[in-house]
Design an enzyme around this catalytic site. Structure first.
Site, PDB file in Angstrom:
ATOM      1  N   LYS A   1       0.829  -1.207   0.000  1.00 43.11           N
ATOM      2  CA  LYS A   1       0.000   0.000   0.000  1.00 43.11           C
ATOM      3  C   LYS A   1       0.867   1.264   0.000  1.00 43.11           C
ATOM      4  O   LYS A   1       1.932   1.301   0.628  1.00 43.11           O
ATOM      5  CB  LYS A   1      -0.894  -0.027   1.241  1.00 43.11           C
ATOM      6  CG  LYS A   1      -1.878   1.129   1.357  1.00 43.11           C
ATOM      7  CD  LYS A   1      -2.726   0.974   2.616  1.00 43.11           C
ATOM      8  CE  LYS A   1      -3.768   2.064   2.757  1.00 43.11           C
ATOM      9  NZ  LYS A   1      -4.639   1.852   3.932  1.00 43.11           N
TER      10      LYS A   1
ATOM     11  N   SER B   1      -9.268   2.168   2.893  1.00 41.76           N
ATOM     12  CA  SER B   1      -8.333   2.922   2.084  1.00 41.76           C
ATOM     13  C   SER B   1      -7.296   2.061   1.363  1.00 41.76           C
ATOM     14  O   SER B   1      -6.555   2.550   0.522  1.00 41.76           O
ATOM     15  CB  SER B   1      -7.603   3.943   2.968  1.00 41.76           C
ATOM     16  OG  SER B   1      -6.884   3.299   4.011  1.00 41.76           O
TER      17      SER B   1
ATOM     18  N   SER C   1     -10.166  -0.376   6.747  1.00 37.85           N
ATOM     19  CA  SER C   1      -9.428  -0.118   5.503  1.00 37.85           C
ATOM     20  C   SER C   1      -8.784  -1.338   4.867  1.00 37.85           C
ATOM     21  O   SER C   1      -8.375  -1.292   3.705  1.00 37.85           O
ATOM     22  CB  SER C   1      -8.365   0.959   5.737  1.00 37.85           C
ATOM     23  OG  SER C   1      -8.981   2.195   5.994  1.00 37.85           O
TER      24      SER C   1
END
Length: 548
Positions: free
Chosen positions: A111, A186, A210
């Site tokens: 990420k 996210s 997330s």
């Protein structure tokens, strides 16, 4: 913006821009006519890892197969932000390694907010471009030491405070299962890449769902560990310094066994020595491999966000499958979830009235999807108080949000922290009174349409509860939305019957065939038990589908 892969992986090598399904990569065909990209990509992580370690599958075959597939998925979903060029150097060095780690030769995706040396961690902010990180996060260091090869970084929503996946630098990421749907956030780039098959193991973060939203929306598995089970050193949080809502870093993969292998690899001496704040708890194989019947709590709703028909059915069907398999299911009643959402989650995240949030956006273009949050953060306390009082009879949830976004004194923050501690003790007491091992819970789904998550921040109640409690929580897909679910959705009204409930009903519509997941929860530091429960759920679903 699509990622710019090196020229030898570009459209020049393939008219379509990437290898077609069932097509070998051109450089593989030239060197190794017998190697099939599809056969490599079809291997589950434990089997792939075994073949890499015993030498029956060369790491470059695996690496370039995933690079090719990642390029295809990136073209389709816009999930990748950067190709890590040094991964090719690491690949060459991996072949010379003496001791082979548990993840030897495995390409992994990372990420955006997890630091990789020499690369940006933008969080979707233009101001963070061209500011490469000085060193790898501890997570990435341990992955490299275990032989894994981080090869791409993936997209996030601006600021990470969203469960959609869009920013001004890289644009919108799409769900690989249906492009009109959000991949979640996210860690949305990770969800799209792993869900589309372009990465066999990905890593994201979770401060309100997330990891779990992208996993559920994209039909894969994820584990949110206890906040400090894996090191967060070198992982950039959404709000620096806030402790009320506990963040965690964790893995995402197609199946539970892959997550377990990942945790075995990460919970090692390297992790504990590189970050001494991580408790030296190696992976407990005995707990994970146990076959003892489980005492399982469950609930179908939190009485705050009305579950979609498919969510409710997922829990009911899973309950029956677990009971038929010899486990004991016990109803668990949630109370005061509205208090948890407003007074713990929102107030905890924005205890400074939103000042830190506003500071992050200084000099950045403000996006309309976050308009309400900006307005609240900029408003003085007295105005929030007055408007909260006026709105209470007509819009109780909006009133509560206004009240929760007030700036707190230090004394008020300490009181909040104490109240959260007491809530956690009470929750555990209720858990132990019922003699539970684990808990089966709903997970928001199916995937919402693009743009809807930004309007439906109140719908994070099912996930954020376990960040407040700091319990390990996993997501496993268990069913697909049916025509009957869609028909039943016509009567969906929600518990508050306000604008948010009406909008959520619209967001759920048109979802036939999309996956729906459940959450599997354990007490703090019991990741192995959580994974064992997830594996049980996954196995029962596969048996029902006739796949095992």
């Amino acid at each position: 913006m699509c990622p710019q892969f090196p020229s030898r992986f570009s459209r020049e090598r393939s008219p379509s821009g990437s290898p077609r399904p069932g097509q070998d990569l051109p450089w593989e065909r030239e060197k190794h006519p017998s190697v099939s990209m599809v056969s490599i990509l079809s291997l589950p992580l434990p089997e792939l890892s075994k073949k890499l370690r015993d030498g029956s599958l060369p790491p470059e075959h695996v690496f370039y197969s995933y690079v090719g597939k990642a390029l295809q998925i990136a073209t389709e979903t816009n999930c990748i932000t950067e190709y890590l060029q040094e991964s090719e150097t690491q690949l060459r060095k991996a072949k010379l390694a003496g001791k082979l780690g548990l993840l030897y030769g495995v390409p992994v995706s990372i990420k955006d907010s997890i630091n990789c040396q020499g690369h940006d961690s933008t969080l979707g902010f233009i101001k963070n471009l061209n500011k490469p990180m000085a060193e790898d996060s501890v997570l990435v260091q341990v992955l490299r030491r275990q032989g894994a090869i981080p090869f791409v970084k993936t997209n996030v929503p601006q600021s990470l405070i969203s469960y959609d996946c869009k920013n001004l630098i890289f644009g919108q990421t799409f769900n690989p299962l249906l492009y009109t749907r959000s991949p979640g956030g996210s860690s949305g780039g990770e969800g799209a890449l792993v869900g589309g098959g372009g990465s066999i193991l990905g890593f994201g973060t979770d401060v309100g769902g997330s990891l779990r939203f992208p996993a559920a929306f994209c039909g894969i598995c994820a584990l949110k560990p206890t906040g400090n089970r894996l090191s967060k050193k070198g992982v950039i949080p959404s709000v620096l310094g806030q402790k009320a809502v506990v963040a965690a870093v964790g893995p995402m993969a197609k199946d539970v066994e892959s997550l377990a292998l990942c945790m075995r690899a990460l919970l090692c001496e390297d992790m504990f020595s590189l970050d001494s704040t991580v408790p030296p708890l190696p992976f407990n194989e005995e707990v994970y491999c146990s076959t003892q019947p489980l005492h399982i709590g469950y609930y179908e709703t939190d009485f705050f966000t009305m579950p979609s028909p498919a969510m409710r059915r997922a829990v009911r069907e899973m309950k029956k499958l677990l009971e038929d398999a010899g486990h004991t299911l016990v109803p668990f009643e949630l109370t005061n979830v509205d208090h948890v959402v407003f007074d713990f989650c929102i107030r905890g995240m924005f205890a400074d009235g939103g000042a830190s949030f506003l500071k992050k956006f200084k000099g950045e273009l403000e996006k309309s999807s976050m308009g309400l949050l900006f307005w609240l953060a900029k408003s003085p306390n007295w105005l929030k108080t007055v408007l909260s009082w006026i709105a209470k009879p007509f819009m109780p949830r909006f009133s509560s949000i206004l009240r929760s976004m007030r700036a707190n004194t230090v004394d008020e923050v300490w009181s909040l922290q104490h109240e959260i501690e007491e809530f956690c003790h009470q929750f555990i007491a209720q858990w132990k009174k019922l003699n539970l091992d684990v808990m089966l819970c709903p997970m928001l789904g199916p995937a919402l349409g693009i743009g809807y998550p930004g309007k439906l921040s109140v719908a994070v109640s099912y996930t954020m509860l376990y960040n407040i409690l700091d319990f390990p929580t996993g997501v496993v897909p268990v069913t697909l939305v049916t025509d009957e679910d869609e028909d039943e959705l016509k009567g969906y009204q929600g518990y508050f019957r306000d604008w948010w409930d009406r909008t959520l009903a619209k967001a759920f519509h048109g979802s036939v065939g999309l996956p729906v997941a459940v959450q599997c929860v354990a007490l703090p530091w019991q990741e192995e038990l959580c994974l064992r429960f997830m594996k049980e759920v996954e196995t029962l679903v596969l048996k029902t589908d006739g796949l095992v």
